[in-house]
Design a protein around this motif. Structure first.
Motif, short mmCIF file in Angstrom:
data_model
loop_
_atom_site.label_atom_id
_atom_site.label_comp_id
_atom_site.label_asym_id
_atom_site.label_seq_id
_atom_site.Cartn_x
_atom_site.Cartn_y
_atom_site.Cartn_z
N TRP A 67 0.84 -1.19 0.00
CA TRP A 67 0.00 0.00 0.00
C TRP A 67 0.88 1.25 0.00
N MET A 68 0.48 2.23 -0.81
CA MET A 68 1.24 3.48 -0.93
C MET A 68 0.27 4.66 -0.87
N THR A 69 0.78 5.80 -0.48
CA THR A 69 -0.03 7.02 -0.47
C THR A 69 0.07 7.78 -1.78
N SER A 70 0.97 7.36 -2.67
CA SER A 70 1.10 8.00 -3.98
C SER A 70 1.59 6.99 -5.00
N LEU A 71 1.16 7.18 -6.24
CA LEU A 71 1.58 6.29 -7.32
C LEU A 71 1.48 7.05 -8.64
N ASP A 72 2.60 7.14 -9.34
CA ASP A 72 2.65 7.82 -10.64
C ASP A 72 2.85 6.76 -11.72
N GLY A 73 1.81 6.49 -12.48
CA GLY A 73 1.87 5.46 -13.51
C GLY A 73 2.76 5.83 -14.68
N LEU A 74 2.97 7.11 -14.89
CA LEU A 74 3.82 7.55 -15.99
C LEU A 74 5.29 7.33 -15.65
N VAL A 75 5.66 7.62 -14.41
CA VAL A 75 7.05 7.47 -13.99
C VAL A 75 7.39 6.01 -13.73
N GLY A 76 6.54 5.32 -12.97
CA GLY A 76 6.82 3.94 -12.60
C GLY A 76 6.42 2.93 -13.65
N ARG A 77 5.60 3.36 -14.64
CA ARG A 77 5.12 2.48 -15.71
C ARG A 77 4.38 1.26 -15.14
N VAL A 78 3.61 1.51 -14.09
CA VAL A 78 2.76 0.48 -13.48
C VAL A 78 1.37 1.08 -13.25
#
Length: 221
Positions: free
Chosen positions: A177-188
């Protein structure tokens, strides 16, 4: 046969008037109480219906691939503790069309929060870059005056972390679990999205479409 006197009749009328007055006042109190409870029930039902529409939009999240300003590819998903932005197959205002939606909290009075939903239809719009400006034409207040409102994301932090977990299982890496997630940077893309509302938490399971989508994208590069 003895009849009523004037005084007896006045006393009877006074008592009858008192009984009618008490009954009317009690009925008025009951009506106001019932109308208040009915109004609160209708408001709660309306909030539930709106929240259900938002959850449906999140459940049908599409792992939409875009490029950044340098040309690198990733997913159009940005999640923070205060809200998220994504592409959905089930928008609220334009069903049957693709749309970018934003679900986020907005400060209300006395340190409380409102939950808002905004939608930008993609009909006729070619979304290629993450930095594109989109027309958010629709806005809806989902919940009002919530004491606590936060978002969380479950999954891999990056595609590199996921590959490391697959290639080196001895590392013991797991989704978290995370409080932030950037799909463009992490490609997930997230596997689950959590919305904490007051003391409750709603967890939305995101379909596993990201792997196939990204493999197709990589094959086209």
């Amino acid at each position: 046969v003895r009849g009523f006197t004037l005084i007896e009749m006045l006393i009877a009328i006074a008592i009858f008037g008192l009984v009618v007055g008490i009954a009317s006042y009690g009925y008025a109190l009951f009506s106001r109480h019932w109308e208040g409870r009915l109004g609160r029930f209708e408001q709660a039902q309306d909030h539930y219906q709106r929240l259900d529409l938002v959850v449906t939009a999140l459940e049908n999240t599409l792992p939409y691939v875009v490029r950044d300003d340098k040309g690198a590819g990733g997913f159009y998903f940005l999640g923070r503790e205060e809200g998220l932005t994504l592409v959905t197959l089930s928008p609220v205002f334009t069903p049957g069309e693709l749309a970018v939606v934003r679900v986020f909290r907005e400060p209300a009075a006395d340190g409380r929060w409102n939950l808002l939903y905004e939608e930008a239809p993609l009909a006729g719009v070619h979304l290629r870059r993450a930095s594109q400006t989109l027309p958010f034409q629709h806005r809806m207040v989902v919940l009002r005056d919530v004491p606590d409102l936060r978002f969380g994301y479950f999954g891999w932090q990056s595609v590199d972390e996921r590959l490391a977990a697959a290639n080196e299982p001895e590392l013991g890496l797991q989704p978290k679990w995370m409080t932030s997630l950037d799909g463009l940077v992490g490609r997930v893309h997230p596997q689950r999205i959590a919305i904490g509302i007051g003391g409750e938490e709603a967890v939305v399971f995101v379909p596993e479409r990201a792997d196939v989508t990204f493999r197709r994208f990589i094959g086209q590069e």
